[in-house]
Design an enzyme around this catalytic site. Structure first.
Site, PDB file in Angstrom:
ATOM      1  N   SER A  62       5.557  -5.446  -1.494  1.00 24.07           N
ATOM      2  CA  SER A  62       5.389  -4.269  -1.779  1.00 24.07           C
ATOM      3  C   SER A  62       5.912  -3.252  -0.848  1.00 24.07           C
ATOM      4  O   SER A  62       7.210  -3.478  -0.486  1.00 24.07           O
ATOM      5  CB  SER A  62       3.850  -3.655  -2.398  1.00 24.07           C
ATOM      6  OG  SER A  62       3.900  -2.391  -2.742  1.00 24.07           O
ATOM      7  N   ALA A  63       5.237  -2.410  -0.384  1.00 27.87           N
ATOM      8  CA  ALA A  63       5.749  -1.617   0.710  1.00 27.87           C
ATOM      9  C   ALA A  63       6.231  -2.577   2.106  1.00 27.87           C
ATOM     10  O   ALA A  63       7.149  -1.977   2.694  1.00 27.87           O
ATOM     11  CB  ALA A  63       4.508  -0.701   1.442  1.00 27.87           C
ATOM     12  N   GLY A  71       0.790  -1.228   0.125  1.00 23.31           N
ATOM     13  CA  GLY A  71      -0.002  -0.055   0.088  1.00 23.31           C
ATOM     14  C   GLY A  71       0.931   1.267   0.019  1.00 23.31           C
ATOM     15  O   GLY A  71       1.841   1.354  -0.762  1.00 23.31           O
ATOM     16  N   GLU A  77       8.500  -6.690 -11.062  1.00 23.31           N
ATOM     17  CA  GLU A  77       7.468  -7.558 -10.689  1.00 23.31           C
ATOM     18  C   GLU A  77       7.653  -8.836 -11.197  1.00 23.31           C
ATOM     19  O   GLU A  77       8.109  -9.394 -12.059  1.00 23.31           O
ATOM     20  CB  GLU A  77       6.203  -6.949 -11.761  1.00 23.31           C
ATOM     21  CG  GLU A  77       5.776  -5.447 -11.416  1.00 23.31           C
ATOM     22  CD  GLU A  77       5.410  -5.087 -10.098  1.00 23.31           C
ATOM     23  OE1 GLU A  77       6.092  -5.507  -9.018  1.00 23.31           O
ATOM     24  OE2 GLU A  77       4.476  -4.729 -10.014  1.00 23.31           O
ATOM     25  N   HIS A 108       8.392  -3.266  -7.295  1.00 25.24           N
ATOM     26  CA  HIS A 108       7.931  -2.588  -8.171  1.00 25.24           C
ATOM     27  C   HIS A 108       8.747  -2.054  -9.604  1.00 25.24           C
ATOM     28  O   HIS A 108       8.035  -0.954 -10.014  1.00 25.24           O
ATOM     29  CB  HIS A 108       6.638  -1.501  -8.070  1.00 25.24           C
ATOM     30  CG  HIS A 108       5.648  -1.972  -7.120  1.00 25.24           C
ATOM     31  ND1 HIS A 108       4.575  -3.126  -7.570  1.00 25.24           N
ATOM     32  CD2 HIS A 108       5.319  -1.815  -5.947  1.00 25.24           C
ATOM     33  CE1 HIS A 108       4.019  -3.331  -6.483  1.00 25.24           C
ATOM     34  NE2 HIS A 108       4.404  -2.514  -5.490  1.00 25.24           N
TER      35      HIS A 108
END
Length: 273
Positions: free
Chosen positions: A159-160, A127, A231, A196
């Site tokens: 991700s985060a 997020g 990715e 990413h």
């Protein structure tokens, strides 16, 4: 600590903030021994059109089995999920990982410190990284999670959640929607992580490419190493050894250093850090 003007940060962007004199302070970085660490760091929760966490299920299954987590309690950190409630985020992750037979409990359901202290594993979702780090500090979890992972408690991030597993959050791709107490994060992987990662510029885009943004970071922080995860790429950490996992052999892990050519690290490779 006197707070910076968030309006200026938002207007100028992260790159300008970096050039304003914000640099890594090694004395403030959380640093625990790395010998017992077990971590799985995913670039993202998805890969192409495979669905939420589906591409990573084989890696997650192996991680769960290797660390004897079946039926065990997982403390889930939902703080990065700005566009959904914590309840919705918890339910989304529980559904996606249902086949792994984990007891996933979001830390918002009680005292976050107590839940993390009693957990058998820690999962941190993606997020907005700024809000994630802001809430981690507000709930006194940064040093605690780093310590627990150093003691051998398994960690999974995407991700985060992968970005904050690095030394600092300063190579996030996210907009600074809040100002956290510090940019320093868990330092599980003692380098910078950029999830990413996508090379080059889309047609018609006149802003900087990801390579250029990371070059800016390295100019300001010339002694730091950045690992960029395209990715479908993940890092599996076992003690001080890292293994590169990936969906596409043509999209390897990238290692970036100041004034050096970008190094490509092949899927399936292992290295010590």
């Amino acid at each position: 600590m006197k707070r910076r003007n968030l309006l200026k940060v938002g207007a100028l962007g992260l790159a300008a903030m970096l050039f304003s004199g914000v640099a890594l302070n090694a004395n403030d970085v959380v640093n625990f021994p790395k010998d017992k660490q077990k971590a799985l760091l995913l670039s993202s929760s998805g890969y192409k059109d495979t669905g939420y966490l589906n591409h990573a299920l084989p890696w997650l299954k192996e991680f769960v089995e290797k660390n004897n987590l079946k039926g065990k309690k997982v403390a889930f950190i939902p703080y990065a999920g700005v566009r959904k409630t914590y309840e919705q985020y918890e339910a989304q992750v529980a559904k996606a990982l249902e086949s792994l037979e984990l007891q996933i409990i979001s830390v918002h359901r009680g005292n976050a410190v107590d839940i993390v202290k009693s957990a058998d594993a820690i999962f941190v979702g993606g997020g907005n990284t700024f809000e994630l780090v802001n809430q981690l500090y507000n709930n006194n979890l940064v040093e605690l999670i780093a310590k627990r992972v150093s003691e051998g408690v398994p960690y999974v991030g995407w991700s985060a959640g992968s970005n904050v597993a690095g030394a600092t959050m300063m190579t996030t791709n996210d907009m600074p929607i809040v100002e956290p107490k510090s940019f320093n994060t868990f330092n599980i992987f003692p380098h910078q992580i950029n999830p990413h990662f996508i090379s080059g510029k889309p047609v018609g885009h006149n802003g900087e490419s990801r390579e250029e943004r990371l070059e800016e970071f390295l100019i300001v922080n010339p002694k730091v190493v950045v690992y960029a995860l395209p990715e479908g790429v993940a890092l599996s950490l076992d003690g001080k050894k890292a293994k590169v996992l990936g969906m596409d052999k043509n999209a390897p892990l990238l290692k970036l250093e100041n004034k050096k050519e970008i190094q490509k690290i092949a899927i399936g490779s292992e290295f010590n850090y």
